[in-house]
Design an enzyme around this catalytic site. Structure first.
Site, PDB file in Angstrom:
ATOM      1  N   HIS B  69      40.210  36.901  36.228  1.00 61.47           N
ATOM      2  CA  HIS B  69      40.546  37.091  35.404  1.00 61.47           C
ATOM      3  C   HIS B  69      42.506  37.623  36.225  1.00 61.47           C
ATOM      4  O   HIS B  69      42.828  38.844  36.337  1.00 61.47           O
ATOM      5  CB  HIS B  69      40.486  39.071  34.255  1.00 61.47           C
ATOM      6  CG  HIS B  69      40.355  39.570  35.837  1.00 61.47           C
ATOM      7  ND1 HIS B  69      38.361  39.959  35.503  1.00 61.47           N
ATOM      8  CD2 HIS B  69      40.455  40.111  36.414  1.00 61.47           C
ATOM      9  CE1 HIS B  69      38.555  40.812  36.181  1.00 61.47           C
ATOM     10  NE2 HIS B  69      39.985  41.738  36.387  1.00 61.47           N
ATOM     11  N   ASP B 102      34.086  34.493  35.150  1.00 68.63           N
ATOM     12  CA  ASP B 102      35.235  35.480  35.364  1.00 68.63           C
ATOM     13  C   ASP B 102      34.285  34.696  36.819  1.00 68.63           C
ATOM     14  O   ASP B 102      34.857  35.792  37.347  1.00 68.63           O
ATOM     15  CB  ASP B 102      34.921  36.716  35.327  1.00 68.63           C
ATOM     16  CG  ASP B 102      36.218  37.791  35.531  1.00 68.63           C
ATOM     17  OD1 ASP B 102      37.188  37.214  35.874  1.00 68.63           O
ATOM     18  OD2 ASP B 102      36.472  38.220  35.483  1.00 68.63           O
ATOM     19  N   SER B 184      38.835  43.488  41.436  1.00 69.96           N
ATOM     20  CA  SER B 184      38.728  43.164  40.775  1.00 69.96           C
ATOM     21  C   SER B 184      38.569  41.518  42.135  1.00 69.96           C
ATOM     22  O   SER B 184      39.307  41.259  42.283  1.00 69.96           O
ATOM     23  CB  SER B 184      39.524  42.366  39.430  1.00 69.96           C
ATOM     24  OG  SER B 184      38.674  43.640  38.387  1.00 69.96           O
TER      25      SER B 184
END
Lengths: 384, 879
Positions: B69, B102, B184
């Site tokens: 992502h 992910d 992230s």
């Protein structure tokens, strides 16, 4: 003297002080338990070392800051909080924290503690004395405030030299904000040493209104910095959205001393403005749409339609870069702009102004359309 | 990184270090680890430098890992920038992606070598371990130095739903380390500086997208099998067995199966109960999803199930890849040579996959044999067990071939006769997990083939040239479809005997006993330095794995940290409350067991009013809950756990619950470490373990707070902590000290009136024990609200009011002869404090007076002529 040996000198002292409780030699076999015990002793010692110079600040009067009241009225935007984190934060009037800066009664704290503009400020010392305090000056950019009380021979802290601060070291935030007569402690580590254009170190200790204005200590009880809310945007409450989230900031000693020298002379720091608007429709690059008259940007000879391509040498690729380049520059300080006009690069020096010093903006050509949603750029555009 | 710790030790004392010195060394070890690994952390930006995230470099040639992502927005150009702590921005190319898990791989260019970090073994991660996150939260870093945050592992084997088939977090690590937007893709490190996970997700509360003590990292071990594919620029797929399961009273039950799917083909039918999957006993449907989500497509997996007749079957099947829909057809983009190497690795995988089939289920082989060659994209892989050239592989664009040779026992790769900068990727490591039993090399038969690497029986073969070449013989031999690899386990001696190759599924080769005492091969993983490739042989006899799980060696696997010990204690004594509905969503919370016969304490909440509240014990056993006593003012409730009749098995007899001791007075020092155990966000389901958070005891204060728009009735002492416990579901959990002794009960989420922030606190044990004592006393039991308002008080002050209650509290008038007058209160005094609490507005003072009794002393702090005075008023009864 290196940080290492200084710390160990302090550490050895602790052993003497705390011998009865924890000074017994550790067995290698259960060293992890002993480390936990040792950490507890270390932190306890640091807190005891620091407690005498931590003060409780109480304020009376004042109201919610204006931008908060305006922000909370924006009920039409369901994503208001997501778009503008912290915008619904109301500032409480509980006790706050400061530290004694000098033995002659200067108290250093965070400007966050006075965003309500209280009419009365009192300071309670660790010895139980409570007295009124005057606000000497405020730095609304670095979020510091200097108070003065009528007292002498006060205990003062030791500061950790900036170059000795290292990511990963223990950081203890102390604050009076949850009430009680003794400061409370939150423990984390130093997350980074150069943030907010060199104005802050970063910590994952839980910082909040409970300890803004209080000290961030190392594990010896030396002061790493003063805890303040900060974010990479202007605004007195910027950074409040990070409270307790493991992203906290403290103005380190070196910076504090520079700022306090000016605060002592009664000089306050205010947010600096260029005095221009930008076209929100332009996504890449920053072009001047209009400028206030007078305004720093206009006085520097910049024209509508000029592109701002660099600030202090840093490339400006979009409006966010402009905000990032200027949010830590107070009014009265100079920045170097590189403008692009046609194919020509023009370097100018601009002294940022306070908002009160800006003249009116020219009348907007576009009529105001109430049905059109207000974009972030538009609400932000007069800011810089 | 421990080098500097040793230096410290040498510098100071030769004698036994004190505990403080140990703590300081621990701090310095942490600083050293941070300094060592921080340079490998990447601040990722898109081309416009608007958005971004974090990443970590895992090889010196610039390959790095991040979240899918993070790079999703860059897929158009597959390019961006990576900032490193040297202050420089490097060009970034997005390589392979794993949207399902992910994960994405990228490559930086412009530096040689890049600083990098090694991937650790995330299977060794335990709850309570220190976990250090690095990255660029809120893109705060101007100089590209990472933000370093530290915390502990709060949970393992967590499952977090994705959206459809993408962004699933299966079997992830949950941490209380501060992870925020922008973190992230960044690494989660253990204290050895190894990457144990990639941070990618957080749970958020109403406050918005900031950390509330719940971050999730994709485990390094889950990522490893995908790395060759990611490096080759492919879109990699996760596996499915084409079946759905649900939690039923009978266990984890198959509901729907696709005919001809991997589950169907080995005989599973709807209604069958899943017992084990991928070598793990399956505790819940969530757990199954969690384990399955870690497996790549086309991956061999062992499972056990019970059919309708009650018979237990142990089978091996192979997952199917979950096809990910992308907006545009995915174009592989990566190093072409890397892609060739990836195909080499796949070749190993496929071959060994078939060897499993041979060893276990001939029908499986037959059904797949036909399609196999057609589906096999590799037509050029060549291998010969007796040749030094193992495999060659043409590179896509006629730019030559990758050749992998065995020279002097070392594996060397070349590309167009030039040494390939990737040969390390092909240095295989074999690890054999011999059912968690200590294994020693057998000098007679395997000549140092295996070195045992710790008590978990991890065999590391790449550190030894001898063993290396032997392994490669096995690997090369295995490239024949009709061979298999077996590990020999000498049950009598407890030794691993031999790794060898056979073309028959027999247990006897060349006079050496190959089988363990159960007759089945054990796990064999083959890894590249970048991670595990796709080679596995698994034990299919699940019963015996169970047996080995209980082996004494298992408990000696890792010396538990203090936090791990505390976790065990807390996890067994906290029950998860579920089942009620509060408004739209399912209500949940916690309770702590306080007696061996099933009394538990929790907070007084609407959850308890529901008729079907369940308390789940640590092992998932459900209990019905009966409310014994609740106190609205204390916000506490006492509940009794009762067996749930229809699902209780006879051996789950009532009684003998592990429990906390209430009658003790723990010492508290500000800043001391504390641990909170609870079930925030209902992250733990049924038998899944609760979350553990670490913090310190900040101090004690009197609670003055609101919950929502309501006043929060409890006004007594609370222990303030800096572990985030205000997240939904944490209330009713346990707060314990560094020895695991109970300190208090995690209180309900409230907002402090002092700060207008969410308060993290616990109700102290003294209040708990008094509440429990009162609960068993019928006299107080009836009254319910114990501190009902008594008599009104009289002080004699009229306060200045202007209809606006937030005014400062000025004294307008003092009645002559009143208590206030006698005490010396005067007109125009400004009251700024009462009983030690700052007073900025009248309503606060009024509340304090309201809660006073006649005879109480009200100590006012008064400002008069710019001086602060303290004045004590003895309150009288109002007439």
């Amino acid at each position: 003297m290196t940080g290492l040996s200084r710390r160990f000198a302090v550490g050895m002292m602790c052993v003497v002080v705390l011998h009865g409780a924890v000074g017994s030699p550790a067995r290698a076999s259960d060293s992890s338990t002993d480390i936990t015990t040792g950490m507890q002793a270390l932190v306890d010692d640091a807190i005891n070392h620091a407690s005498p110079f931590i003060v409780r600040i109480e304020t009376v009067g004042g109201v919610q800051p204006l931008d908060q009241l305006l922000a909370t009225e924006d009920d039409d935007n369901p994503n208001q909080f997501r778009d503008n984190p912290g915008s619904n934060f109301m500032v409480a009037d509980g006790p706050t924290t400061g530290i004694i800066y000098s033995a002659d009664g200067f108290i250093l704290t965070s400007s966050f503690n006075f965003v309500r503009d209280p009419s009365i400020v009192t300071v309670a010392l660790s010895d139980g004395r409570q007295m009124t305090a005057d606000i000497v000056a405020r730095d609304r950019v670095r979020k510091l405030t200097l108070l003065k009380i009528d007292a002498a021979d006060l205990p003062t802290p030791d500061w950790v030299p900036n170059e000795q601060i290292r990511p990963g070291q223990t950081a203890i935030a102390m604050g009076m904000g949850f009430g009680g007569s003794k400061p409370m402690a939150s423990v984390g580590i130093v997350s980074a040493v150069n943030r907010m254009m060199g104005n802050a170190i970063q910590t994952d200790a839980k910082l909040s209104p409970a300890n803004y204005g209080g000290p961030l200590l190392d594990s010896s009880g030396y002061v790493l910095g003063i805890c303040v809310p900060m974010a990479q945007r202007p605004g007195e409450l910027a950074g409040i959205e990070f409270y307790d989230a493991g992203v906290g900031f403290a103005v380190p000693g070196k910076r504090v001393h520079e700022i306090v020298a000016e605060l002592k002379e009664g000089k306050s720091f205010h947010r600096g403005w260029l005095g221009m608007t930008v076209d929100p429709k332009i996504e890449k690059g920053v072009a001047i749409k209009s400028s206030a008259d007078p305004s720093p940007i206009r006085d520097a000879g910049a024209l509508s339609g000029d592109w701002i391509v660099r600030i202090n040498g840093q490339p400006i690729k979009h409006f966010g870069h402009l905000v990032k380049a200027l949010y830590m520059v107070p009014a009265g300080e100079r920045v170097n702009l590189q403008l692009l006009r046609g194919a020509e690069h023009i370097d100018v020096e601009v002294t940022l102004a306070r908002s009160e010093e800006l003249g009116p903006l020219p009348i907007e050509e576009e009529p105001f359309d109430p049905t059109k949603p207000v974009t972030e750029e538009e609400t932000d555009s007069p800011q810089d | 990184m421990f080098g500097s710790a040793h230096v410290i030790a040498a510098d100071t004392v030769a004698t036994q270090p004190t505990v403080i010195e140990l703590a300081e060394r621990a701090e310095y070890a942490r600083i050293a680890v941070v300094e060592k690994v921080a340079p490998s952390v990447v601040c990722i930006f898109d081309e416009d430098e608007r958005g971004g995230g974090s990443g970590v470099i895992i090889s010196p040639d610039g390959y790095g890992l991040t979240n899918f992502h993070v790079v999703e927005a860059m897929m158009e150009t597959r390019s961006g920038f990576g900032g490193m702590s040297d202050g420089k921005l490097y060009p970034l190319q997005v390589l392979g992606i794993d949207p399902g898990g992910d994960v994405a791989m990228f490559k930086l260019t412009g530096r040689d070598p890049f600083p990098f970090s090694n991937l650790g073994d995330s299977d060794l991660v335990r709850v309570g371990d220190t976990a250090i996150a690095m990255g660029n939260p809120f893109l705060l870093s101007d100089d590209y130095t990472p933000t370093v945050t530290s915390g502990i592992v709060s949970g393992i084997h967590r499952y977090q739903y994705g959206s459809g088939d993408v962004l699933l977090y299966s079997d992830c690590i949950q941490v209380d380390t501060a992870i925020n937007p922008g973190n992230s893709g960044g690494p989660l490190f253990n204290l050895a500086g190894e990457v144990i996970g990639i941070n990618g997700r957080i749970s958020v509360s109403m406050r918005g997208r900031v950390n509330v003590g719940m971050g999730y990292a994709i485990t390094s071990n889950q990522i490893k099998p995908f790395i060759p594919g990611l490096r080759a620029g492919l879109l990699v797929e996760h596996g499915t067995i084409q079946a759905t399961v649900r939690d039923r009273d009978a266990g984890v039950v198959f509901i729907e199966l696709y005919e001809d799917g991997p589950a169907w083909n080995i005989g599973i039918r709807p209604g069958d109960v899943l017992l084990r999957f991928a070598n793990q006993p399956i505790e819940s449907a969530n757990h199954f999803a969690s384990v399955l989500g870690t497996l790549p497509g086309d991956w061999p997996v062992a499972l056990s199930y019970r059919d309708a007749s009650g018979e237990v079957h142990h089978k091996i099947t192979r997952t199917e890849g979950v096809k990910i829909k992308t907006r545009k057809p995915y174009e592989p983009d990566g190093d072409v040579v890397a892609r060739a190497v990836e195909r080499v690795l796949r070749r190993f995988h496929d071959t060994l996959g078939k060897s499993i089939d041979i060893a276990t289920d001939m029908r499986w082989k037959e059904s797949h044999a036909a399609g196999e060659s057609a589906n096999d994209p590799i037509e050029y892989a060549v291998a010969a067990s007796d040749a030094s050239r193992l495999v060659w592989e043409p590179v896509d664009d006629n730019s030559g071939s990758v050749v992998v040779d065995r020279i002097d026992g070392e594996l060397k790769a070349t590309h167009n006769d030039a040494p390939l900068p990737l040969p390390m990727d092909l240095v295989f490591r074999a690890r054999a997990f011999v059912q968690q039993r200590l294994v020693e090399s057998d000098p007679q038969t395997s000549a140092g083939l295996f070195e045992h690497c710790g008590a978990d029986a991890l065999l590391d073969l790449d550190s030894n040239g001898q063993s290396h070449s032997t392994l490669l013989e096995c690997l090369s031999a295995s490239l024949d479809d009709h061979t298999t690899i077996r590990l020999g386990f000498d049950a009598a001696a407890g030794n691993l005997r031999r790794i060898t190759v056979t073309d028959e599924p027999t247990r006897e080769v060349a006079g050496i006993t190959l089988a363990d005492e159960t007759g089945w091969p054990v796990d064999l993983d083959v890894e590249s330095t970048l991670g595990r490739t796709a080679i596995r042989i698994v034990d299919r006899n699940m019963q015996d794995v169970d047996h080995h799980d209980d082996a004494p060696a298992n408990t000696a696997k890792k010396v538990p940290t203090p936090a791990a010990k505390i976790f065990e204690d807390v996890a067994n004594r906290v029950v998860k409350l579920t089942g009620a509905r509060v408004g739209q969503s399912e209500g949940y919370g916690c309770g702590i067991l306080i007696s061996t016969n099933g009394l538990a304490l929790t907070v007084d909440s609407g959850l308890l009013n529901s008729p079907n509240v369940r308390a789940h014990l640590y092992n998932g056993t459900p209990r019905q809950v009966e409310l014994v006593h609740a106190d609205r003012d204390l916000q506490l409730a006492l509940i009794q756990l009762k067996p749930v009749e229809f699902s209780d098995t006879p051996e789950e007899t009532h009684g003998k619950y592990p429990c906390f001791e209430l009658n003790q007075t723990p010492s508290l020092t500000i800043g001391q470490p504390v641990f909170a155990g609870g079930n925030p966000f209902k992250v733990a389901d049924k038998g899944e373990h609760i979350s553990l958070s670490r913090g310190v005891y900040c101090g004690t204060t009197k609670l003055d707070a609101t919950r929502g728009t309501q006043d929060f009735p409890y006004r007594g002492d609370v222990l303030v902590i800096d572990a985030i416990t205000s997240a939904p579901g944490f209330a009713g959990g346990a707060l314990v000290d560094g020895h695991g002794e109970l300190l208090g009960l995690v209180g309900r989420g409230v907002e402090s009136r002092f700060t207008y922030t969410q308060l993290n606190y616990a109700i102290p044990i003294s209040v708990l024990s008094e509440f429990v004592a009162n609960a068993s006393n019928p006299a107080t039991h009836e009254s319910g609200t114990s501190t009902a308002k008594g008599r009104d008080v009289y002080h004699g002050i009229k306060f200045f009011e202007l209809g606006y209650r937030s005014n400062p509290v000025y004294v307008e008038r003092v009645r002559r002869g009143s208590p206030a007058s006698r005490a010396g209160i005067r007109k125009d005094d400004l009251i700024i404090g009462a009983n030690g609490r700052p007073i900025a507005k009248l309503e606060v003072l009024e509340r304090i007076i309201d809660e006073s009794e006649p005879g109480d002393v009200l100590e006012l702090t008064v400002l008069r002529d710019d001086k602060v005075k303290k004045i004590r008023i003895e309150l009288e009864e109002a007439k």
